[in-house]
Structure formats: C-alpha cells, structure tokens
Design an enzyme around this catalytic site. Structure first.
Site, PDB file in Angstrom:
ATOM      1  N   GLU A 196       0.731  -1.252   0.054  1.00 25.50           N
ATOM      2  CA  GLU A 196      -0.193   0.297   0.027  1.00 25.50           C
ATOM      3  C   GLU A 196       0.963   1.112  -0.087  1.00 25.50           C
ATOM      4  O   GLU A 196       1.826   1.168   0.585  1.00 25.50           O
ATOM      5  CB  GLU A 196      -0.897   0.172   1.341  1.00 25.50           C
ATOM      6  CG  GLU A 196      -1.972  -1.024   1.325  1.00 25.50           C
ATOM      7  CD  GLU A 196      -2.687  -1.201   0.120  1.00 25.50           C
ATOM      8  OE1 GLU A 196      -3.408  -0.026  -0.034  1.00 25.50           O
ATOM      9  OE2 GLU A 196      -2.790  -2.291  -0.631  1.00 25.50           O
ATOM     10  N   LYS A 211     -10.164  -6.733   3.904  1.00 24.89           N
ATOM     11  CA  LYS A 211     -10.759  -7.700   2.970  1.00 24.89           C
ATOM     12  C   LYS A 211     -11.766  -8.611   3.765  1.00 24.89           C
ATOM     13  O   LYS A 211     -12.631  -9.288   2.988  1.00 24.89           O
ATOM     14  CB  LYS A 211      -9.535  -8.417   2.286  1.00 24.89           C
ATOM     15  CG  LYS A 211      -8.745  -7.457   1.465  1.00 24.89           C
ATOM     16  CD  LYS A 211      -7.468  -7.843   1.043  1.00 24.89           C
ATOM     17  CE  LYS A 211      -6.725  -6.983  -0.023  1.00 24.89           C
ATOM     18  NZ  LYS A 211      -5.258  -7.269  -0.277  1.00 24.89           N
TER      19      LYS A 211
HETATM   20  N1  HSE Z   1      -1.037  -4.243  -0.384  1.00 25.01           N
HETATM   21  C1  HSE Z   1      -2.143  -5.243  -0.694  1.00 25.01           C
HETATM   22  C2  HSE Z   1      -1.365  -6.406  -0.868  1.00 25.01           C
HETATM   23  C3  HSE Z   1      -2.391  -5.045  -2.382  1.00 25.01           C
HETATM   24  O1  HSE Z   1       0.063  -6.533  -0.678  1.00 25.01           O
HETATM   25  O2  HSE Z   1      -1.740  -7.505  -1.041  1.00 25.01           O
HETATM   26  C4  HSE Z   1      -3.733  -5.588  -2.769  1.00 25.01           C
HETATM   27  O3  HSE Z   1      -4.812  -5.351  -2.053  1.00 25.01           O
END
Ligand code: HSE
Length: 323
Positions: A196, A211
C-alpha cells in the site's frame, strides 16, 4: 455503447485504461480519466496511443474535481480506483455514492468504501437498480466473490480463512527461506509495487482486515465493521520466531479468518504441506462449506492480476446492459 470513466490514474488506472482503449471489452468505450488534480473527457473515446502517462500534460486536461466526470450524464459506468483510505473511505466513497445516485453502474478495486460503507452502497445500488461490482477489492484477480455468488450460493459458507495480503506474505517468505531481515524484505515488497502507499496498512494487518470485512459482508451476509475485527499484524514477528517455526516444519503466515463467531487477523503457525502454506506474493483462501467441505483458491492477489478482475466486472456490466 457504454461510456466508461476511470477515477484514479495510478498503476491500475493506467493499465486498465490501456485495455479499454484497445477495445478489450466489446460495447464499452473509455471516455474519461481523472486523477486527484483534474480530468480529461473525450466524448469520442480514447485510442490507446492517445493515453497520456501524465494526464496534467494533455492539452484537454481540466483542473478540478473528479466528480465532474460523474455528474452531468457524461458517462454510464464509473470505475473507481483511487487509493484506499481507511479513515473515511474518501474520496472513493463520495465518487461511488454520487455515481450510484446518478444511476451509473460502478466497478471498483477500492477497499475503503466497500469495507466502511458496504450496507449503504449495496443498498443504494439496489434501490437505484444499478450494478456495484467489487471483485477486485479482494484477492486481486482471484475470483473469490463471483465464485461464491455463482457456483457455491446453494451451499452454506461456514468459514473463510486465508492469506489475503501479498506484501506480508512476501516479507514472511523472505524471512523464512532466506533469513532476510524484516525491513529489507519490506523494501523489496515496496519495490515490487504491491505494498500500500502507506505500508503500515499491510504490516499491521489492516489491509487483510478490510478484505475480511468485505468477504464476510458480501459472502456470509454478515453486517460487520472494521472495528469488529480483532487485528494483530506481523511487526512483532522476529527472525527467531520464523526460524523456530521452520525447525518444526511450519511457517508463520498472516491469516485472516471470518466465521459466525469471529473475525480476526493474526500471525499463525501453518504446516508446510497445508494448502494455505503458499509463499512469495501469492494469496490463498480457503472456503469451508457445509456440503462441499474445503475449497482452496491460490493466486496473485495484487498488482497486475487485479486488472483481470476489473475487466471481468466491466464485461459483466456490458453483458447485463446489452440486454
Ligand atoms: N497491499 C495489498 C497486498 C495490495 O499486498 O496484498 C492488494 O490489495
């Protein structure tokens, strides 16, 4: 012809714009792209050779709010790809809300609005008779949401458990196999472009928690909030703990879990032969169903693979709207 606008012109926005400008989805024309600085609108559509790397340099660039592309009936479909904001979901939340109110279909990879305002947004879409598709918010290109909604809806989903963050899996894998330090492995993950913008969201487990909330609400009919998830990240996982796990035929993985009893994210010991024990940037998700039993999906959960999920959702809209 469905007129599509993309709000958010970062890695995903650029990559998706290219696919749409190459007419990869029949019946969909890309007419607008916007970044936080302003936008370009071309009624005739974009050819792939005309897509700018930096939209502010285009001669028809207009400074101003991205919402101008959503107001005023300039488009039929919004693809919302602005960065995830876990405080208030903005600006994505306002973009999606306004588009749905305007009667536009929406496809998004933005986790913030879908985790923070799932009930409001899905309710609004239903009320206005428009589509809101968000496969790309979880597991990149892995078809988790559509798989459950299409193929498993008659069964009962009892538990979702898995690795839903590529950045932390990459860090833990490098520590496990190469004995690399946490900080160096994190820098590598950032260079791969999967972390991110604020990598503490990955490391502290918040990205996985977002998620898990989206999956629980959309696939298990739960009405959960981010604050309902017990979250523990991997910051305190030491090289010694990783080595000790390895000695005993296990690996430490950041596991998100959703069941009727609880939502959690925490580092857990997973046996090396377990289907969930995958390494590198991969994600792995296990659905436990009443009749089917266990089903594990493994795949790239970030980066370019996400474009596959976005294109599929866009095609879904095109198919529905073509009658
Ligand atoms: N930063 C997230 C990951 C990106 O490393 O999975 C995907 O949602």
């Amino acid at each position: 012809m469905i007129r599509c606008v993309i709000l958010g012109y970062g890695f995903l926005g650029r990559r998706l714009a290219k696919e749409l400008a190459l007419n990869r989805v029949e019946g969909v024309k890309l007419v607008g792209i916007a970044s936080s600085k302003g936008h370009i609108y071309r009624e005739k559509g974009f050819k792939s050779s005309e897509l700018p790397e930096d939209i502010t340099r285009a001669s028809d660039f207009r400074e101003g709010s991205s919402l101008e592309l959503v107001d005023g009936r300039l488009a039929d479909l919004l693809v919302e790809l602005t960065p995830t904001n876990i405080r208030d979901g903005e600006p994505g939340l306002s973009h999606i809300r306004r588009a749905l109110e305007e009667g536009m279909d929406v496809v998004t990879a933005n986790k913030g609005p879908m985790a923070l305002a799932y009930e409001e947004l899905t309710g609004l879409a239903e009320e206005r008779g428009v589509m809101l598709l968000y496969e790309a918010t979880v597991g990149g290109g892995m078809p988790l949401i559509s798989l459950q909604k299409r193929c498993l809806m008659a069964d009962e989903l009892l538990e979702i458990r898995g690795i839903l963050n590529g950045t932390t899996n990459y860090i833990l894998s490098r520590m496990h196999f190469e004995g690399m330090t946490f900080d160096l492995a994190l820098r590598e993950a950032q260079m791969l472009g999967i972390a991110e913008r604020d990598p503490s969201l990955d490391i502290n487990g918040i990205d996985t928690a977002l998620k898990i909330v989206i999956l629980a609400n959309s696939l298990m009919n739960a009405r959960r909030k981010l604050s309902d998830v017990k979250v523990k990240g991997i910051r305190k996982v030491t090289s010694e703990a990783v080595a000790a796990a390895k000695e005993s035929g296990m690996a430490i993985k950041l596991i998100g879990t959703a069941s009727e009893e609880e939502l959690s994210v925490a580092p857990r010991l997973i046996k090396l032969g377990d289907p969930l024990c995958i390494h590198g940037t991969l994600n792995a998700v296990n659905f436990k169903l009443r009749i089917l039993g266990n089903l594990t999906i493994i795949g790239e959960g970030a980066g370019e693979s996400t474009v596959s999920a976005l294109l599929n959702d866009i095609r879904e809209v095109a198919r529905a709207r073509s009658g």
